[in-house]
Design an enzyme around this catalytic site. Sequence first.
Site, short mmCIF file in Angstrom:
data_model
loop_
_atom_site.label_atom_id
_atom_site.label_comp_id
_atom_site.label_asym_id
_atom_site.label_seq_id
_atom_site.Cartn_x
_atom_site.Cartn_y
_atom_site.Cartn_z
N ARG A 215 0.86 -1.19 0.00
CA ARG A 215 0.00 0.00 0.00
C ARG A 215 0.89 1.24 0.00
NH1 ARG A 215 -3.30 0.69 4.46
NH2 ARG A 215 -4.56 2.12 3.24
N SER A 216 0.47 2.22 -0.76
CA SER A 216 1.33 3.38 -0.96
C SER A 216 1.58 4.13 0.35
CB SER A 216 0.72 4.33 -2.00
OG SER A 216 -0.55 4.76 -1.56
N GLY B 18 4.45 2.61 1.75
CA GLY B 18 5.60 2.87 0.88
C GLY B 18 6.19 4.24 1.13
N ARG B 19 5.31 5.21 1.38
CA ARG B 19 5.79 6.58 1.62
C ARG B 19 6.58 6.70 2.92
NH1 ARG B 19 0.10 9.15 0.50
NH2 ARG B 19 -0.32 7.72 -1.20
N THR C 52 3.53 -15.04 2.23
CA THR C 52 4.68 -14.54 2.99
C THR C 52 5.06 -13.16 2.44
OG1 THR C 52 5.51 -16.74 3.44
CG2 THR C 52 7.10 -14.95 3.54
N LEU C 53 5.22 -12.24 3.35
CA LEU C 53 5.61 -10.88 2.97
C LEU C 53 7.06 -10.67 3.40
CD1 LEU C 53 2.43 -9.04 4.34
CD2 LEU C 53 2.86 -9.75 1.97
N GLU C 54 7.84 -10.07 2.53
CA GLU C 54 9.24 -9.76 2.89
C GLU C 54 9.30 -8.27 3.18
OE1 GLU C 54 8.74 -10.88 -0.46
OE2 GLU C 54 8.89 -13.02 -0.10
N GLN D 237 -2.08 -4.90 -1.11
CA GLN D 237 -3.26 -5.10 -1.94
C GLN D 237 -3.03 -6.28 -2.86
OE1 GLN D 237 -3.02 -1.08 -3.65
NE2 GLN D 237 -5.17 -0.83 -3.04
#
Lengths: 214, 415
Positions: free
Chosen positions: A115-116, A119-120, A140-142, A161
């Site tokens: 999600r931005s 990211g910001r 799995t999220l890195e 997302q």
Amino acid sequence: MPALSTDAILRRLEDDNFERRLTISPLLDETVQAKPGQAAIDVRLGFDFCVVTASRFGAVGDLGESHEPSFDQLYRRSFIPLGSSITIHPHQFLLAQTLEYLRLPPDLMAYVVGRSTWGRLGLIVATAIGVHPNFAGSLTLELRNLGETPLRLYPGQTIAQLFFHNVVDSGGVASTCEAERAQYAGTIDMVPRKLSDSQTREKILAIQQANAQD
Amino acid sequence: MIDTAAGYLTQASKPETDDDVASQLVKDANQLGNSAYERLQDLEGSGADQIPHQVVGPFQRWVTGLGIENTIFFRADHVANYELRWYPRAIVSNLNSQSQSLLDAEGAIKWPFFRLTVPSRAMGMLPHFAIVGHELGHAIQDKNQLDLDQFNKENIESIERTEARLGTKLSQQVLVLRQGSLRSWVNEIWSDAVGYYLAGPAFFFALGAFFELSGGALGIGRWHPPSELRRRLVIDRLTAGESSFSNVFEKATGKPLTEDMNSPHLSKLPDADTLTKLLGTKLTREMAAICVELVPLIETLAGAIYSEAERVLTSSCPEMVYTPERLRADLEHFLDPLCHLIPPIESRTNHVTEPASLAGILNVGWAALIAKLDEIPASESAVGEDEAAAKMEKLQELLLKAVELSEAKQIWDET
């Protein structure tokens, strides 16, 4: 390759045909996670984390070099319940999972996109972003904090997302991919088991041996 | 406790403390240190790496729902039996000069606090956890208001049969022992009844599997009624009536519920004379005869005990009573999807989602294990015995995921 609208995604969640049904469960708050007019579903941060810690190991590989650690030795596991948090420090890397269990039918694939808003702040959510048809498991999220500020992460927060696309066969029709025999592949564990398939591994070792004999 | 012991040592080291008093304080500190170490040993097996953390929240929901306010913790250990141990307040309140930290800990606990031990081997397959319903039954056995005096006639007849078997009158001392055994047997049947009302067929399967894993022995003894009788009392209720659990289960899985399902090797109870001889090898002659003649008595009492458990649960926590109708809905919503690797997390109809209950997950898990394991996809590389093991591993993984995420859904919805 058309993307599914949010409405189309929600309809696939209730498909009576299990072979075609898309599963994203639980959707804790559908109105927050599936906004009308968009083309994605927000997924939340799960409870299990693997934190990479400083170690005495020189390098990691899976080709049988001496003193190579098992992948499991690189991580410290943490369970963070709802209401608690884990802090990811600047330039720290950790593994996490989506709270949602995901199962893709043979004719859908997905992309995971951070999600931005995160990211910001410098948080990279996923690097291996493609999810193949017939995937079954939690993603799995890195996570890596590229920013300069520690970030507090709470299980249950929307973190990424999922965008879904149809998969078609060579004739251009929705893939069935021999659904009855399809081997659903899922994430059993966040920690990787191996880096190379056995064929690749044997080939590289053979070349390595040949080089050593020269 | 260590802080309290440290306080004793501090007091002992003061110049104004008499030598005799100082010596006693040092001894007390030593004893207290040992006690603290024993309490740490009691905690062994309760770490997140020793018990699947996913099950703790849902079981706590059972505990809370049953109105058990005591502090409780779960642990796994390499033991044969499930066990509920009670720790009385006296383990800390009887200590002199308690430290502030001990007073704080004492105040934070709802006494007596319970420790629920699950045999480590049960960790491998979630549905076996249904047996925990029995242990929680023990935790609320003080709610059993069944008046045993109404069965005075049957009780006296049981005593007379025992005396006839022994050829002599029972002494007052033996009658007291007999009364203790009867009370313990009643508590066991009561706890089975609580497990049955909490989990329905899942409790029956877990109970049978537990008896089988325990070696399939008779199970009868001074404190426990025979396993075969306990199993029969549950199956009788599962199969009673037209809209029974059994009918629902058979309709969904094609398999009727039978008494020896999941426990085919459980030893049958022999005739009374043979049983008396068998029990006589490990119990006194009187106690062997008492146990043999308690069997028909407890069978007579069982209906009333089950009714009392049903009364208590339906009056205090009706939403926790598992019914054939709930089984029908759970199997309908979750069993076939589970065979397609969709865990029983929540049911979904017209955008409305309902989290699965722990009892529902346990029942769907057993149905899959007993009737649908072949349909669970497993890795292509697993063949033969490995394939069955891989399917069970996959099923376990899906059920643990379901327990974790349905609990998350419930917490989210309730907050």
